[in-house]
Design a protein around this motif. Structure first.
Motif, PDB file in Angstrom:
ATOM      1  N   GLU A 107      99.481  27.390  10.269  1.00  0.00           N
ATOM      2  CA  GLU A 107     100.525  26.376  10.232  1.00  0.00           C
ATOM      3  C   GLU A 107     101.884  26.960   9.885  1.00  0.00           C
ATOM      4  O   GLU A 107     102.894  26.303  10.025  1.00  0.00           O
ATOM      5  CB  GLU A 107     100.158  25.280   9.235  1.00  0.00           C
ATOM      6  CG  GLU A 107      98.937  24.503   9.667  1.00  0.00           C
ATOM      7  CD  GLU A 107      98.559  23.429   8.668  1.00  0.00           C
ATOM      8  OE1 GLU A 107      99.254  23.280   7.644  1.00  0.00           O
ATOM      9  OE2 GLU A 107      97.571  22.740   8.921  1.00  0.00           O
ATOM     10  N   GLU A 108     101.920  28.190   9.404  1.00  0.00           N
ATOM     11  CA  GLU A 108     103.179  28.809   9.018  1.00  0.00           C
ATOM     12  C   GLU A 108     103.906  29.330  10.252  1.00  0.00           C
ATOM     13  O   GLU A 108     103.316  29.944  11.125  1.00  0.00           O
ATOM     14  CB  GLU A 108     102.918  29.964   8.054  1.00  0.00           C
ATOM     15  CG  GLU A 108     104.180  30.551   7.493  1.00  0.00           C
ATOM     16  CD  GLU A 108     103.895  31.625   6.449  1.00  0.00           C
ATOM     17  OE1 GLU A 108     104.852  32.299   6.082  1.00  0.00           O
ATOM     18  OE2 GLU A 108     102.748  31.773   6.034  1.00  0.00           O
ATOM     19  N   SER A 138     100.961  31.184   2.007  1.00  0.00           N
ATOM     20  CA  SER A 138     100.615  29.763   1.956  1.00  0.00           C
ATOM     21  C   SER A 138      99.338  29.569   1.163  1.00  0.00           C
ATOM     22  O   SER A 138      98.465  30.422   1.119  1.00  0.00           O
ATOM     23  CB  SER A 138     100.451  29.201   3.366  1.00  0.00           C
ATOM     24  OG  SER A 138      99.328  29.765   3.981  1.00  0.00           O
ATOM     25  N   ARG A 189     109.471  28.181   5.484  1.00  0.00           N
ATOM     26  CA  ARG A 189     109.161  28.518   4.105  1.00  0.00           C
ATOM     27  C   ARG A 189     110.136  29.584   3.656  1.00  0.00           C
ATOM     28  O   ARG A 189     110.431  30.505   4.387  1.00  0.00           O
ATOM     29  CB  ARG A 189     107.728  29.037   4.001  1.00  0.00           C
ATOM     30  CG  ARG A 189     106.689  27.985   4.361  1.00  0.00           C
ATOM     31  CD  ARG A 189     105.313  28.569   4.646  1.00  0.00           C
ATOM     32  NE  ARG A 189     104.975  29.733   3.883  1.00  0.00           N
ATOM     33  CZ  ARG A 189     104.455  29.730   2.655  1.00  0.00           C
ATOM     34  NH1 ARG A 189     104.248  28.613   2.047  1.00  0.00           N
ATOM     35  NH2 ARG A 189     104.156  30.854   2.057  1.00  0.00           N
ATOM     36  N   GLN A 219     111.629  31.418  12.397  1.00  0.00           N
ATOM     37  CA  GLN A 219     111.702  30.271  11.486  1.00  0.00           C
ATOM     38  C   GLN A 219     113.079  30.074  10.848  1.00  0.00           C
ATOM     39  O   GLN A 219     113.382  28.993  10.373  1.00  0.00           O
ATOM     40  CB  GLN A 219     110.624  30.338  10.417  1.00  0.00           C
ATOM     41  CG  GLN A 219     110.838  31.403   9.372  1.00  0.00           C
ATOM     42  CD  GLN A 219     109.745  31.368   8.317  1.00  0.00           C
ATOM     43  OE1 GLN A 219     108.950  30.443   8.281  1.00  0.00           O
ATOM     44  NE2 GLN A 219     109.720  32.368   7.476  1.00  0.00           N
ATOM     45  N   ASN A 270     104.431  23.583  10.434  1.00  0.00           N
ATOM     46  CA  ASN A 270     105.526  24.410  10.924  1.00  0.00           C
ATOM     47  C   ASN A 270     106.808  24.268  10.119  1.00  0.00           C
ATOM     48  O   ASN A 270     107.883  24.443  10.644  1.00  0.00           O
ATOM     49  CB  ASN A 270     105.806  24.128  12.404  1.00  0.00           C
ATOM     50  CG  ASN A 270     104.665  24.558  13.280  1.00  0.00           C
ATOM     51  OD1 ASN A 270     103.955  25.517  12.971  1.00  0.00           O
ATOM     52  ND2 ASN A 270     104.470  23.854  14.368  1.00  0.00           N
ATOM     53  N   PRO A 301      98.905  34.864   6.646  1.00  0.00           N
ATOM     54  CA  PRO A 301      99.496  33.519   6.650  1.00  0.00           C
ATOM     55  C   PRO A 301      98.608  32.529   7.392  1.00  0.00           C
ATOM     56  O   PRO A 301      97.857  32.899   8.289  1.00  0.00           O
ATOM     57  CB  PRO A 301     100.828  33.717   7.370  1.00  0.00           C
ATOM     58  CG  PRO A 301     100.706  34.997   8.115  1.00  0.00           C
ATOM     59  CD  PRO A 301      99.679  35.821   7.406  1.00  0.00           C
ATOM     60  N   SER A 302      98.727  31.269   7.018  1.00  0.00           N
ATOM     61  CA  SER A 302      97.951  30.232   7.696  1.00  0.00           C
ATOM     62  C   SER A 302      98.499  30.033   9.101  1.00  0.00           C
ATOM     63  O   SER A 302      99.631  30.416   9.413  1.00  0.00           O
ATOM     64  CB  SER A 302      98.025  28.920   6.915  1.00  0.00           C
ATOM     65  OG  SER A 302      99.237  28.256   7.180  1.00  0.00           O
TER      66      SER A 302
END
Length: 171
Positions: free
Chosen positions: A27-28, A13, A6, A34, A3, A24-25
């Motif tokens: 985890e993003e 990613s 970015r 964000q 997390n 996106p993964s």
């Protein structure tokens, strides 16, 4: 790092993905939040807590120990309830941490001459030495946390955080 925010320039990613999607993964963090200051502060606070906890742990201490010792060094002897209020540590946690400090002879408890039902907590010489020993790992944790900032940026960042916190503490 899960997390982690970015920057838009980082692009998608890297790493394994599940299924045929090239999105996106998992985890993003979603772009919708964000970049929010509240989210960034929360994530930074998690890192700060881990760095300080690890630094104190390596020195055989806890954050509560440092807060209590530093408060006694700055303001002098106090009641347990007074220490709880001044440090922001819940009274039951204050008592537990004071027990740990007393077991190591870092603080001393004595009956309050004005009210025998209360104890007055004082810092011992060994408590002062422990406080000085904890200052180095604490400073190193601060340096690690703020590593990407110049000294001037660190001062400004700290000033901004203090101003925001002061504003909300006055409400």
């Amino acid at each position: 790092m899960k997390n982690a925010p970015r920057s838009p320039s980082e692009g998608p990613s890297e790493g394994p993905s599940e299924g045929p999607s090239e999105g996106p993964s998992e985890e993003e963090a979603p772009a919708a939040w964000q970049g929010l200051p509240s989210w960034l502060l929360t994530q930074t606070a998690h890192h700060a807590h881990r760095l300080v906890t690890d630094a104190f742990s390596a020195a055989g201490a806890r954050g509560y120990h440092y807060r209590l010792l530093a408060t006694l060094a700055e303001f002098g002897p106090s009641s347990q309830a007074g220490l709880s209020r001044r440090t922001g540590i819940h009274v039951s946690d204050t008592v537990g941490a004071l027990n740990e400090l007393a077991d190591r002879a870092l603080i001393e408890r004595a009956p309050d001459p004005a009210d025998r039902r209360r104890n007055v907590i004082s810092l011992t010489g060994e408590g002062e030495r422990q406080l000085r020993r904890l200052e180095k790992p604490l400073a190193e944790a601060q340096d690690e946390l703020l590593a990407p900032l110049s000294p001037q940026e660190r001062r400004r960042f700290t000033d901004y955080l203090s101003r925001v916190l002061d504003h909300h503490n006055r409400r």
